[in-house]
Design an enzyme around this catalytic site. Structure first.
Site, PDB file in Angstrom:
ATOM      1  N   GLY A  57      -8.694  -1.159   7.073  1.00  0.00           N
ATOM      2  CA  GLY A  57      -8.073  -0.487   5.926  1.00  0.00           C
ATOM      3  C   GLY A  57      -8.533   0.927   5.673  1.00  0.00           C
ATOM      4  CB  CYS A  81      -3.865  -6.802  10.080  1.00  0.00           C
ATOM      5  SG  CYS A  81      -4.782  -5.482   9.281  1.00  0.00           S
ATOM      6  CD  GLU A 137     -14.203 -10.574   4.638  1.00  0.00           C
ATOM      7  OE1 GLU A 137     -15.307 -10.357   5.147  1.00  0.00           O
ATOM      8  OE2 GLU A 137     -13.119 -10.188   5.132  1.00  0.00           O
ATOM      9  CB  CYS A 196      -4.471  -6.620   1.311  1.00  0.00           C
ATOM     10  SG  CYS A 196      -6.070  -6.831   2.115  1.00  0.00           S
TER      11      CYS A 196
HETATM   12  N1  DGL Z   1      -6.559  -7.343   7.076  1.00  0.00           N
HETATM   13  C1  DGL Z   1      -6.571  -6.111   6.321  1.00  0.00           C
HETATM   14  C2  DGL Z   1      -5.159  -5.871   5.753  1.00  0.00           C
HETATM   15  O1  DGL Z   1      -4.391  -6.774   5.523  1.00  0.00           O
HETATM   16  C3  DGL Z   1      -7.612  -6.120   5.227  1.00  0.00           C
HETATM   17  C4  DGL Z   1      -9.034  -6.003   5.717  1.00  0.00           C
HETATM   18  C5  DGL Z   1      -9.306  -4.718   6.475  1.00  0.00           C
HETATM   19  O2  DGL Z   1      -9.371  -3.633   5.854  1.00  0.00           O
HETATM   20  O3  DGL Z   1      -9.440  -4.795   7.676  1.00  0.00           O
HETATM   21  O4  DGL Z   1      -4.801  -4.749   5.523  1.00  0.00           O
END
Ligand code: DGL
Length: 273
Positions: free
Chosen positions: A46, A76, A155, A187
């Site tokens: 991100g 993602c 998390e 997200c």
């Molecule tokens: N998986 C990422 C997203 O959905 C969130 C975590 C990250 O920043 O890697 O954007």
């Protein structure tokens, strides 16, 4: 090239978050096998640049193709925002991301045409939701808000903690003031905060979970291309999980959110691809 309909679906994310998408695929398409890759060595995505995310995504896609997947889901949001358009035309198997399915439902759901989007800095900064939503309905106004602290809170397992409620209240204040009636949880981690976000936003705001909409979209796509699994090929591990670091930690998180006992997690060297 003939695509094998009983081959697994490849799903990838920057880490554990994409398991919310894998979970919806498991629930909604129970005959489908999954090869999941979580880039736990290079998370977070991100806060990284478009070029870096495209490079990472290409490596992961090469790995998934080596596993002979029949289709790829970019679970993602940041990778969907930055890399999907760049890699889509390089592949001879179907690939979908999580942005478009969420945007489509939001456009259908909004009544006052004010849609909020929360996600990482990368996703919100890319403006991709506004792009899709405006194509669907030029009158829709999109209000974006990055909420970077949500990822570590999830998390940490603090899904209903007062600290999380306080953080959510501060992040979401602006969206409430702008009177959105629909909010895209843009997200991977945010569906796990659904009840806290719902509590803060109030009953009048419809929350869109792109993970769920993506699983339905995958089902439609596989059906259309005659690629739905027959369910006849049984395997010892219908769901296989690969990561680039900390396989045991990944397994622990996976077992806390999946409706399936995760046994097979393996660390691989993604830089080789
Ligand atoms: N998986 C990422 C997203 O959905 C969130 C975590 C990250 O920043 O890697 O954007």
């Amino acid at each position: 090239m003939k695509i094998e309909r009983d081959a697994p679906v490849g799903v990838f994310d920057s880490g554990v978050g994409g398991l919310t998408v894998a979970r919806e695929i498991m629930r909604n398409l129970p005959s489908e096998k999954i090869v999941y890759f979580g880039d736990t060595a290079r998370v977070p995505y991100g806060s990284k640049s478009r070029e870096t995310i495209i490079r990472y995504s290409r490596q992961i896609i090469r790995f998934l193709q080596e596993q002979e997947v029949k289709a790829i889901v970019v679970a993602c949001n940041t990778a969907s925002a930055f890399a999907l358009d760049a890699v889509r035309h390089e592949l001879d198997i179907p690939i979908i991301g999580v942005i478009e399915p969420g945007a489509r439902i939001a456009a259908q759901e909004t009544r006052n045409k004010r849609v909020g989007v929360i996600g990482t800095e990368g996703t919100v900064g890319s403006g991709i939701h506004a792009e899709y939503l405006k194509k669907l309905d030029p009158e829709i106004k999109v209000i974006g808000k990055p909420c970077p602290l949500f990822v570590p809170l999830v998390e940490e397992g603090w899904l209903h903690d007062p600290v999380t409620v306080e953080v959510a209240t501060r992040y979401l204040r602006e969206l409430k003031e702008k009177e959105i009636d629909t909010l895209i949880l843009g997200c991977t981690h945010y569906p796990l905060l659904r009840s806290t976000i719902g509590q803060v936003m109030g009953e009048g705001v419809r929350l869109v979970n792109p993970a769920y909409e993506t699983a339905l979209e995958l089902g439609r796509l596989l059906k259309e291309q005659d690629l739905l699994s027959t369910g006849k090929q049984q395997e010892e591990f219908p769901y296989r999980f690969y990561v680039s670091d900390l396989a045991d930690k990944f397994k622990e998180f996976a077992n806390s959110i999946l409706p399936y006992d995760v046994e097979m997690t393996q660390k691989i060297d993604i830089e080789k691809y």
